[in-house]
Structures are given as structure tokens and as C-alpha cells.
Write a protein that holds these residues in place. Sequence first.
Motif, PDB file in Angstrom:
ATOM      1  N   ILE A   1       0.850  -1.193   0.000  1.00 34.72           N
ATOM      2  CA  ILE A   1       0.000   0.000   0.000  1.00 34.72           C
ATOM      3  C   ILE A   1       0.880   1.237   0.000  1.00 34.72           C
ATOM      4  N   ALA A   2       0.852   1.966  -1.112  1.00 33.68           N
ATOM      5  CA  ALA A   2       1.667   3.179  -1.237  1.00 33.68           C
ATOM      6  C   ALA A   2       1.019   4.332  -0.491  1.00 33.68           C
ATOM      7  N   ASP A   3      -0.253   4.577  -0.765  1.00 35.17           N
ATOM      8  CA  ASP A   3      -0.975   5.666  -0.102  1.00 35.17           C
ATOM      9  C   ASP A   3      -2.468   5.407  -0.291  1.00 35.17           C
ATOM     10  N   ALA A   4      -3.133   5.056   0.783  1.00 38.70           N
ATOM     11  CA  ALA A   4      -4.558   4.747   0.678  1.00 38.70           C
ATOM     12  C   ALA A   4      -5.259   5.128   1.972  1.00 38.70           C
TER      13      ALA A   4
ATOM     14  N   MET B   1      -2.200  -5.991   5.084  1.00 41.67           N
ATOM     15  CA  MET B   1      -1.566  -4.718   5.446  1.00 41.67           C
ATOM     16  C   MET B   1      -2.541  -3.769   6.134  1.00 41.67           C
ATOM     17  N   VAL B   2      -3.830  -3.922   5.845  1.00 32.80           N
ATOM     18  CA  VAL B   2      -4.830  -3.108   6.546  1.00 32.80           C
ATOM     19  C   VAL B   2      -4.825  -3.470   8.027  1.00 32.80           C
ATOM     20  N   VAL B   3      -4.832  -4.766   8.302  1.00 36.08           N
ATOM     21  CA  VAL B   3      -4.809  -5.212   9.696  1.00 36.08           C
ATOM     22  C   VAL B   3      -3.483  -4.822  10.347  1.00 36.08           C
ATOM     23  N   ALA B   4      -2.387  -4.958   9.594  1.00 32.48           N
ATOM     24  CA  ALA B   4      -1.075  -4.582  10.133  1.00 32.48           C
ATOM     25  C   ALA B   4      -1.036  -3.091  10.453  1.00 32.48           C
ATOM     26  N   GLY B   5      -1.635  -2.281   9.575  1.00 30.97           N
ATOM     27  CA  GLY B   5      -1.672  -0.845   9.823  1.00 30.97           C
ATOM     28  C   GLY B   5      -2.469  -0.493  11.067  1.00 30.97           C
ATOM     29  N   LEU B   6      -3.621  -1.131  11.238  1.00 27.00           N
ATOM     30  CA  LEU B   6      -4.426  -0.896  12.431  1.00 27.00           C
ATOM     31  C   LEU B   6      -3.669  -1.331  13.688  1.00 27.00           C
ATOM     32  N   SER B   7      -2.975  -2.446  13.592  1.00 26.50           N
ATOM     33  CA  SER B   7      -2.216  -2.937  14.743  1.00 26.50           C
ATOM     34  C   SER B   7      -1.093  -1.962  15.105  1.00 26.50           C
TER      35      SER B   7
ATOM     36  N   ALA C   1       1.113  -0.991  -6.929  1.00 27.21           N
ATOM     37  CA  ALA C   1       0.753  -0.722  -5.539  1.00 27.21           C
ATOM     38  C   ALA C   1      -0.735  -0.956  -5.371  1.00 27.21           C
ATOM     39  N   SER C   2      -1.149  -1.097  -4.132  1.00 24.08           N
ATOM     40  CA  SER C   2      -2.550  -1.373  -3.850  1.00 24.08           C
ATOM     41  C   SER C   2      -3.253  -0.119  -3.365  1.00 24.08           C
ATOM     42  N   GLY C   3      -4.518  -0.016  -3.745  1.00 27.65           N
ATOM     43  CA  GLY C   3      -5.347   1.091  -3.297  1.00 27.65           C
ATOM     44  C   GLY C   3      -6.599   0.565  -2.624  1.00 27.65           C
ATOM     45  N   ILE C   4      -7.265   1.435  -1.865  1.00 30.42           N
ATOM     46  CA  ILE C   4      -8.488   1.069  -1.145  1.00 30.42           C
ATOM     47  C   ILE C   4      -9.640   1.874  -1.732  1.00 30.42           C
TER      48      ILE C   4
END
Length: 585
Positions: free
Chosen positions: A13-16, A37-43, A536-539
Amino acid sequence: MLEEVRIRGLGVIADATLPLGPGLTVVTGETGAGKTMVVAGLSLLFGARSDSGQVSRGAEAADVEGTLIVDPDGPAAARCRDAGGTLDDDRLILSRTVSTEGRSRASAGGRSVPVGVLSDIGDSELTVHGQSTQLRLSRPGAQREVLDRFGGAAHQSLLADYAEAFTAWQRAVRTLDELRRDDAGRQRELALLRFGLDQIYRADPQPAEDDEIDAETHRLANAEALRQAVAHAAAAIDGAPGEYDATGADALLGQAARTLAESGDAQLRVLGERLSEVGIQLRDIAGELSAFAGGISDDPDRLAALMTRRAELKELVRSYSSTGDIAGVLAWAQQARGQIASLDDSAGRLEQLEADRDAAAERAERAAAAVTRSRRALAARLQKQVSAALGSLALGGSRVLVEVTDRPAEPGRPVLGRDRSARGATETGCDRVRILLGHGADDEGRPIDKSASGGELSRIMLAIEVVLAGTDPVATMVFDEVDAGVGGAAAIEIGRRLAGLSRSHQVVVVTHLPQVAAYADQHVKIAKRAKGGVIASGITPLDPEQRLDELTRMLAGLSDSDSGRAHARELLSAADHDKKRRKAR
């Protein structure tokens, strides 16, 4: 509740930005798109351990920033203010940055804070359930925590009372042990002090006695020289034939005084009066010299006695004086008497500390018994409610058993009670809690880590969370693919349970199951995109049509499959009808 989370430079995730709202938010995407990576970011945002390997290739750092809506009077807001941060009305902004060198920075409410502050805020705001959570559930400590969470505020109060009693008891034990370890040294110190006082008592030194002995010893050792000095001085004052003139100083002073007095000059008369005063002093000195001469002795026995006494006093001075004289010896004796009184009092203090320890142990034992009674009552209720939920989660015929047993006493570890009632004690109580999984009514159950697969553990955890929902104060729950290994009717039931949980909590679910995604209140998709040769991934938050496309892809593997699209529409309609029906209850 989380309002929004922005993730930059984390994995793929570059920027989302992940928008979040109340109810159930579902995160989907193809394998490798970056859902993890969403869960990792929240953690990370809530204080998890950082890893520089999570930083995107080519990025200098990974950054996660989140906006929370919190109770201004709640624990998260209080912890933020304690750390120096501020809230914007009811909104709290947190951030976490991890560099490629492994350095980590955190902020809360606009103030740089230790990472532990984020973790403290997370304790009241968010909990993450995933494969690691399921592994933790295999540990007895985590199973005890589940039971204690189920107890709610009343049970937490019992735990707090016990923790306070346990701490006080262990403090009393440590204090007593330290005093006992010091007792041998105390006895040695007492013996030395008493020995020194006995020496001083037997010698009985008097103030300034050493100076007096030195003076008398000098006179005895130099008696003849002193006699001659006195004789010469007396002859000079009084006058005597021989070495001095017949007329002494006294007579000459008298003659001079009279001459000045008879001069008729006022100033000379004054000087004559002063000479008369000198004459008086001279006669006094002559008298004292005479008395001194009468006291001069050359008694060898007296000299020997004084030398012996001086040696005795010097030994005392050497051993006990910090000032090098008898005054220092007497000061040491006074201080030693005070120390002995204090050290002698330690025996009484030992008895008092033993009484304090026993009283603290009794209090801790009563508090531990109250916790045990509460846990056993809670265990019966928890196993009944969780077992009832398992049937609809493809675990029909299985039941959860919650076992509360006494923690065995171990050598060298705290123990409460005596003989057969003795139990090992920790800061959490005297109980061992195990969650067992039984298959069939007659199965006594086995530990869940030995009888449940990863998918079964996920469903057991979900059932437990649904049961705990009414007692858990955490605002946001994150579930990372807890539906692994599940399909069909069980998948629908998982979606139904998560939707039910979202009525009292904000729920974020990472899933690959369309049956679960159909129950979402908000559906976001993570997808890889190529830009400038970089992938890269986006949301993306999905509108109703996009959501239908995503569910079709999840069902049929293709977003334009007609049969898959029909099935997706049917799935959405059924989930929507189910949610409305349950909300109307």
C-alpha cells in the motif's frame, strides 16, 4: 470508534485511506492485494511491535494515521491528555511512523508520545482477532482472560480487590524476608556496638581527661627543670642575691610608680598608677609561682600510672574516635547507645511484620476465594452460551466446556492456604482456567489447541466474541479472516453473527467469503494498480453496483458472470432482509 485510517508506505500500500463508519465494514480483495496490510496498519496504530520489513520498497518510512471518535471523559481521552495530547471535540488523532532503519515514532492528540501510550489507548478502543489471536486462545492465560471479560464490571471489581490484596501480601512477605536476611548482620552489629560500649564503660574516660594527663605527665617528667624555671622567675620578681640584682622587679616597679606620682604632672601620675597596677599583677604571679613550685612532684609511680592511663585512652581514641581525642570517643558511645536501642527494636518489628504478613495473606485468601466462586459461576454460563452458538457455525454436536480448577502449589512460589487447601497464587488469582472442546454429550472434552483445527478455532473465537459483546467495553473489533475453512450455511451464519455483533460495536472484517461480505454496512475493496511501472494497492469504498461486481467476483471468479451476478444479487437481498428482520426484533 475509528472514523478514518490513512496508510502510506506499508507493504504493497503506497498511499490509501480506509473510510470507516458504524456497524460492519468488510474488506475484500484478491489474494496478495494487501488485505493483511490493513490489519497490520491498524495494529501499528495501536502500539503493535514494528518491523522495518513492513516498509514499502523504495519508501523511507511507513506511516499510519487514524482519527477516532472517543468519549471525551473516557479512558482513551484521559490517557491522551495524561501524555500531553489534546482532542478536537470528541476526535482523537493518532499516528505511527516506522523507518527503514527500524526507528518508530508515535503521536497522540498532536503530541509525540511513547508507543506504549498508543497501546494503552488501544486497550479501551480496539481489539484484533486473527490467526495470532487463535494461537493465544490456546494458552491458559488467554482462556482465563476470556472468562474474566465475560464477568463484566462486577467480576472486574473482585479481580481488582484480589490484585490489591495480593500486592499488599507480597510486599509484606518481601519486607519480612529482607528483615530476616538482615538479622545475622544485625546481631553482628549489635555485638560490636556492645563490645565497644563495654570497653568505654570499663575505661570510664572523662571529658578532656587526655589533655589533663598530658599536662601532668609533662610536669612529672620535667620536675627539676620546672623548679629551676620557677626559682629564676621568682628571684627576678622579688629580688635575690646571685645572678640577679638584689633589688627585684617588684621593688623597681614600685620605685618608678612613686617617682611618677610625685612628679606633679597629671599625665605622669596616670602612668604611675598604671605601673602600680602592673606591680599588683606581678605580685599575684609571684604567689602563683610559689604555689606551682609547691605542687611540683617527681613521683615515678604517679608518672608510670599516668603513662598507663594515657595508653589506655589512646587505644580508645584509635578505635572509636573520629576526631582524634576523648571527645570523639564519648560522642561515639552516645551514638552507639542510640543504634543499639534501634536495633534491639527490630525483634519487636519482626513480630509485627509477621503479624502483618499473616493478616495480608488472610485478606488475599478471602479475595481469591471470592474470585474463584465468581469464575466457577461464570464458567457454567459461558460454556452454555458459547455451546449454543456453535451449532450454527458448522460445529454441530460440539460443545465448549470451561473448566476452573485450583492452581497447584509449587515450591518457591506464592501459596495461599494450608495443607490440603493450599493453592498456588499469582497476581490473577489461584485458579487455572481451561477451555475444552467436546464432541458429543458424553465427551469430557480436550484442550481446544489439541482438538480444534484453525478454522474451528476461528469459529469458537467468533462465538465467544458474540457472547462477550455485551460485556466488552472495546469500541472496535477487527477480525482477520476468521472464516478460514468455512463455507456454505456456516459462512452465512458467520456473516449473521458478525452483523449482530456490529449492533453494539464497530466491526471490521477482512474476508474472502461473499456470504460474509453480503452482511456489510460498508464494503471496501483492496486492489493492485500499476502506475509508472510500479504496482501498488489502493483502497476503494464500493457503491451498490461496484459491490455487486465484487461479490460476483468472489462467487464466480469473474465480475461479469451472469450466473454469479444473479447469485450475488440474491445473496445481498437475503442478507439485507435478514438484517432488517433481526433489527426489528
